[in-house]
Design a protein around this motif. Structure first.
Motif, PDB file in Angstrom:
ATOM      1  N   HIS A  59       0.814  -1.221   0.000  1.00  0.00           N
ATOM      2  CA  HIS A  59       0.000   0.000   0.000  1.00  0.00           C
ATOM      3  C   HIS A  59       0.844   1.266   0.000  1.00  0.00           C
ATOM      4  O   HIS A  59       0.305   2.355  -0.171  1.00  0.00           O
ATOM      5  CB  HIS A  59      -0.952   0.006   1.197  1.00  0.00           C
ATOM      6  N   GLU A  77      -5.249   0.506  -5.772  1.00  0.00           N
ATOM      7  CA  GLU A  77      -5.843   1.840  -5.626  1.00  0.00           C
ATOM      8  C   GLU A  77      -5.544   2.393  -4.230  1.00  0.00           C
ATOM      9  O   GLU A  77      -5.281   1.632  -3.298  1.00  0.00           O
ATOM     10  CB  GLU A  77      -7.355   1.769  -5.837  1.00  0.00           C
ATOM     11  N   LEU A  79      -5.705   3.512  -0.496  1.00  0.00           N
ATOM     12  CA  LEU A  79      -6.397   2.850   0.607  1.00  0.00           C
ATOM     13  C   LEU A  79      -7.273   3.806   1.406  1.00  0.00           C
ATOM     14  O   LEU A  79      -8.301   3.412   1.946  1.00  0.00           O
ATOM     15  CB  LEU A  79      -5.353   2.190   1.521  1.00  0.00           C
ATOM     16  N   PRO A  81     -10.062   6.341   2.328  1.00  0.00           N
ATOM     17  CA  PRO A  81     -11.357   6.665   1.729  1.00  0.00           C
ATOM     18  C   PRO A  81     -11.420   8.056   1.092  1.00  0.00           C
ATOM     19  O   PRO A  81     -12.127   8.243   0.098  1.00  0.00           O
ATOM     20  CB  PRO A  81     -12.336   6.556   2.902  1.00  0.00           C
ATOM     21  N   ASN A  84     -10.079   7.460  -2.316  1.00  0.00           N
ATOM     22  CA  ASN A  84     -10.745   6.402  -3.078  1.00  0.00           C
ATOM     23  C   ASN A  84     -12.112   6.161  -2.447  1.00  0.00           C
ATOM     24  O   ASN A  84     -12.227   5.459  -1.444  1.00  0.00           O
ATOM     25  CB  ASN A  84      -9.899   5.132  -3.057  1.00  0.00           C
ATOM     26  N   LYS A  86     -14.476   4.325  -3.050  1.00  0.00           N
ATOM     27  CA  LYS A  86     -14.976   2.948  -2.993  1.00  0.00           C
ATOM     28  C   LYS A  86     -14.455   2.178  -1.783  1.00  0.00           C
ATOM     29  O   LYS A  86     -14.994   1.130  -1.433  1.00  0.00           O
ATOM     30  CB  LYS A  86     -14.585   2.199  -4.267  1.00  0.00           C
ATOM     31  N   ARG A  87     -13.400   2.679  -1.165  1.00  0.00           N
ATOM     32  CA  ARG A  87     -12.792   1.955  -0.047  1.00  0.00           C
ATOM     33  C   ARG A  87     -13.733   1.876   1.153  1.00  0.00           C
ATOM     34  O   ARG A  87     -14.358   2.845   1.547  1.00  0.00           O
ATOM     35  CB  ARG A  87     -11.491   2.614   0.402  1.00  0.00           C
ATOM     36  N   SER A  94     -14.261  -5.703   2.604  1.00  0.00           N
ATOM     37  CA  SER A  94     -13.349  -5.180   3.633  1.00  0.00           C
ATOM     38  C   SER A  94     -12.869  -6.306   4.537  1.00  0.00           C
ATOM     39  O   SER A  94     -11.670  -6.404   4.840  1.00  0.00           O
ATOM     40  CB  SER A  94     -14.040  -4.100   4.461  1.00  0.00           C
TER      41      SER A  94
END
Length: 126
Positions: A59, A77, A79, A81, A84, A86-87, A94
Motif C-alpha cells: 500500500h 488503488e 487505501l 477513503p 478512493n 470505494k474503499r 473489507s
C-alpha cells in the motif's frame, strides 16, 4: 455477558449493512468494546511485525496514493477513503482483505480493535 451479546448483535447488524467507512468503523468499535485509536492504527500500518511483508510493502507509505502488490506488481488503488471513495463501502470485501492482509503482515487475523484503529486512521487522512 448480556452486554457482549448485544454488542455482537449490533456489530453484526452494522457489519451486514455497512455502506460507509464510518458505519464499518462503528461496527468494529462495537465489537471491540472500546473506542478506535487512530494513532495506534497508523503505528500498526507503518510497523514491521516480523513477517516478510508490512502493510506498506503493497500500500506504500502514503495511503492517499496508490501502491503496487509486492509479488505480482499489480496496481493497488489508494487505501484512504478520502482518496478512493470505494474503499470500505463493502463490508464483505473489507473483511476479506483485512483477513488476507493481516495474515500476511501479522501471521494472524486482526482483532476488531486493530481493524477499528487502522480504519480510524485511514478515515482521518485528507
Amino acid at each position: 455477558m448480556l452486554h457482549k451479546f448485544f454488542a455482537l448483535l449490533l456489530f453484526a447488524s452494522l457489519h451486514a449493512m455497512a455502506a460507509t467507512p464510518a458505519e464499518l468503523l462503528a461496527g468494529y468499535t462495537a465489537q471491540a468494546g472500546q473506542p478506535a485509536n487512530a494513532a495506534k492504527g497508523e503505528s500498526l500500518f507503518k510497523a514491521s511485525h516480523g513477517q516478510e511483508w508490512e502493510c506498506t510493502s503493497c500500500h506504500g507509505k502514503a495511503p492517499m496514493s496508490g501502491g503496487r502488490h509486492a509479488s505480482t506488481d499489480k496496481a493497488i488503488e489508494p487505501l484512504a477513503p478520502a482518496a478512493n471513495a470505494k474503499r470500505f463501502t463493502d463490508s464483505a470485501k473489507s473483511e476479506k482483505w483485512f483477513r488476507r492482509n493481516c495474515k500476511d503482515v501479522l501471521a494472524r487475523e486482526c482483532t476488531a480493535a486493530e481493524k477499528a484503529d487502522v480504519l480510524a486512521w485511514l478515515i482521518s487522512l485528507r
